[in-house]
Design an enzyme around this catalytic site. Structure first.
Site, short mmCIF file in Angstrom:
data_model
loop_
_atom_site.label_atom_id
_atom_site.label_comp_id
_atom_site.label_asym_id
_atom_site.label_seq_id
_atom_site.Cartn_x
_atom_site.Cartn_y
_atom_site.Cartn_z
N LYS A 112 -5.13 5.51 3.23
CA LYS A 112 -4.43 6.65 3.84
C LYS A 112 -5.43 7.74 4.26
CE LYS A 112 -0.13 5.18 2.79
NZ LYS A 112 -0.46 3.81 2.39
C1 LIG Z 1 0.03 2.52 2.57
C2 LIG Z 1 -0.68 1.34 2.02
C3 LIG Z 1 -0.50 0.04 2.53
C4 LIG Z 1 0.49 -0.27 3.64
O1 LIG Z 1 0.11 0.22 4.89
P1 LIG Z 1 1.19 0.36 6.06
O2 LIG Z 1 0.50 1.08 7.14
O3 LIG Z 1 2.33 1.13 5.48
O4 LIG Z 1 1.60 -1.02 6.44
C5 LIG Z 1 -1.24 -0.99 1.99
N1 LIG Z 1 -2.10 -0.78 0.96
C6 LIG Z 1 -2.29 0.45 0.43
C7 LIG Z 1 -3.23 0.61 -0.71
C8 LIG Z 1 -1.60 1.56 0.94
O5 LIG Z 1 -1.79 2.78 0.38
#
Ligand SMILES: *Cc1c(COP(=O)(O)O)cnc(C)c1O
Length: 489
Positions: A112
């Protein structure tokens, strides 16, 4: 470049307006009205650049109303050594034709950060560009990763205030510590008695409360959200797909123009969709493997064309993928089905929880995407096997995807990059257990981190290690009904 809604309607915005607004008036998501091309000369220029420069170059193709030097400056700050020690998005080799694109070297150790380190800067500029006089008040309901990444990204950003709500017993002990020790002059964190839905519904109620919004405006604030459907979070994610390809090319791992696959652990479909946009720009991609955990609604959709959320919800050790509505899938539907049908499918989803796309649309999706899922036992087995074979310690989200990537490589012989979305230390207890090591938990909340480090001989990432000495700033919990009052604290 202009931005339009994925559903019908005539709204046409600049990128700054789309980033400030978040969601279209008709409930649709903003998409660019055309896709810029990754030309040979652009590719040549990107080869000689570092990650921050590549990001500015690629973002400037989509954010044409932003000043390019401003973008360069923002990217330098967002992706420099200060925030990402050791590089923003390194691609490491695990075996012949098998690579990990590591996106967890930011301040909160999850992917993120790739978007949330730059998005606040884009929003801050958007407020100035649209002559907004009020302070943007960002509200976030979080089940863990997003809240902390948003707090880090927005701390001390001009013209912005942020408040994060989290369920008091619904996040891990480490995530709680990460948030309650958050630094910054413009941040606030509030625990809620209840679960994630209570927090999320509370935030939704605040957004739709007309009287409360009027009071906030009178006090000089305008409410905004920071969730993953905002274009300002999606655009920065296009960059690392292109950057990873170029890194593999300059390392001599692939030939120029050679097609490679990307395997992505998927929840809201934001990460993998950004990859699809890179592909539409002209990045040579053979396949996107959409990896899910036991909540395998996307696997079913890609295999059958039926999206059906009327099913059981499971809690897994890869919680960021425990999702039944993948909001960003709407953007893929827009490209495959057009605006009329996207609006129709989304209405059907809201009304019945289900929709089905046509055979032709499914064939188009299957021409570049495939889906696969890994259950809990498979995830644990993959963490252990990967450690034994390569000495790499991977987190549960990455393991879900890496298992699918290995099956793909075995079946096709193709090269595949697995997108690694979190540091194993963020999920240290589950990783230790998967490795077959029982935690003794003798050293408090951070005990699993010390134990994982000692067991594997790998270092604890600095942002997590430094939690030890930090003082807790935010304590106590309120009932969801009292959330509005806390806005004026
Ligand atoms: C948010 C997240 C995901 C999923 O990503 P998306 O863009 O929602 O598909 C996968 N792994 C981690 C560790 C995340 O924080």
């Amino acid at each position: 470049m202009k931005y339009i809604s994925t559903r019908k309607g005539i709204e046409t915005l600049s990128s700054a307006q789309a980033i400030k607004k978040g969601i279209a008036d008709n409930g649709g998501l903003f998409v660019p009205d055309h896709i810029p091309l990754l030309t040979d000369s652009l590719f040549d220029r990107l080869v000689d650049m570092d990650y921050a420069e590549r990001a500015a170059e690629i973002l400037s193709l989509f954010l044409t109303d932003y000043d390019k030097n401003a973008l360069k400056e923002d990217c330098r700050r967002a992706y420099g050594e200060g925030a990402f020690t050791g590089g923003a998005a390194p691609t490491v080799k695990l075996g012949e034709g098998k690579y990990l694109l590591e996106l967890f070297h930011g301040p909160t150790c999850a992917f993120k950060d790739m978007a949330l380190q730059i998005m606040p800067r884009l929003l801050s500029r958007a407020l100035k560009m649209t002559k907004e006089k009020k302070t943007a008040y960002i509200l976030v309901a979080t089940s863990g990763d997003t809240g902390k990444a948003a707090l880090e990204g927005y701390r001390d950003v001009e013209g912005v205030k942020i408040k994060v709500f989290y369920p008091v017993n619904g996040v891990s002990a480490i995530q709680k510590l990460q948030m309650s020790t958050q630094e910054g002059r413009n941040v606030s964190v509030q625990a809620i008695n209840g679960n994630f839905d209570d927090a999320q519904n509370g935030v939704k109620r605040i957004f739709s409360d007309k009287e409360l919004n009027a009071r906030l405006r009178a006090a000089g604030y305008t409410l905004t959200s920071a969730n993953s459907i905002n274009w300002g979070r999606l655009a920065p994610q296009i960059v690392y797909y292109i950057s990873s390809y170029i890194d593999l090319y300059t390392a001599g791992e692939i030939k120029r123009g050679e097609k490679i696959a990307f395997c992505v652990p998927t929840g809201n479909f934001g990460n993998i969709f950004a990859g699809y946009l890179a592909y539409r720009m002209g990045l040579p991609v053979s396949r996107f493997i959409c990896a899910s955990n036991k909540n395998n609604i996307l696997t079913d959709f890609i295999n059958t064309g039926v999206y059906d959320r009327n099913r059981e919800f499971y809690q897994t050790m890869s919680p960021s993928m425990d999702i039944l509505i993948s909001s960003n899938l709407e953007r893929l539907l827009y490209f495959v089905s057009g605006r009329e049908k996207t609006a129709e499918y989304m209405n059907r989803l809201a009304e019945t929880g289900r929709y089905e796309i046509s055979k032709e649309e499914l064939a188009e999706i299957q021409s570049i995407f495939e889906g696969g899922f890994t259950d809990e036992e498979g995830t644990a087995a993959e963490i252990k096997a990967t450690y034994k074979e390569t000495c790499a310690v991977i987190d549960p989200h990455t393991a879900v995807a890496y298992r699918q990537a290995e099956q793909y490589a075995y079946r096709t012989g193709g090269k595949v990059v697995t997108v690694s979305t979190a540091s194993p230390y963020k999920f240290a207890a589950d990783v230790l257990k998967s490795l077959g090591k029982k935690a003794d938990n003798k050293r408090g909340v951070l005990s699993p981190l010390y134990e994982l480090s000692e067991y594997t001989g790998t270092p604890i990432p600095a942002p997590l290690a430094s939690l030890e000495g930090k003082s807790v700033r935010f304590t106590g919990a309120v009932n969801a009904a009292d959330m509005p009052d806390t806005l004026f604290d």
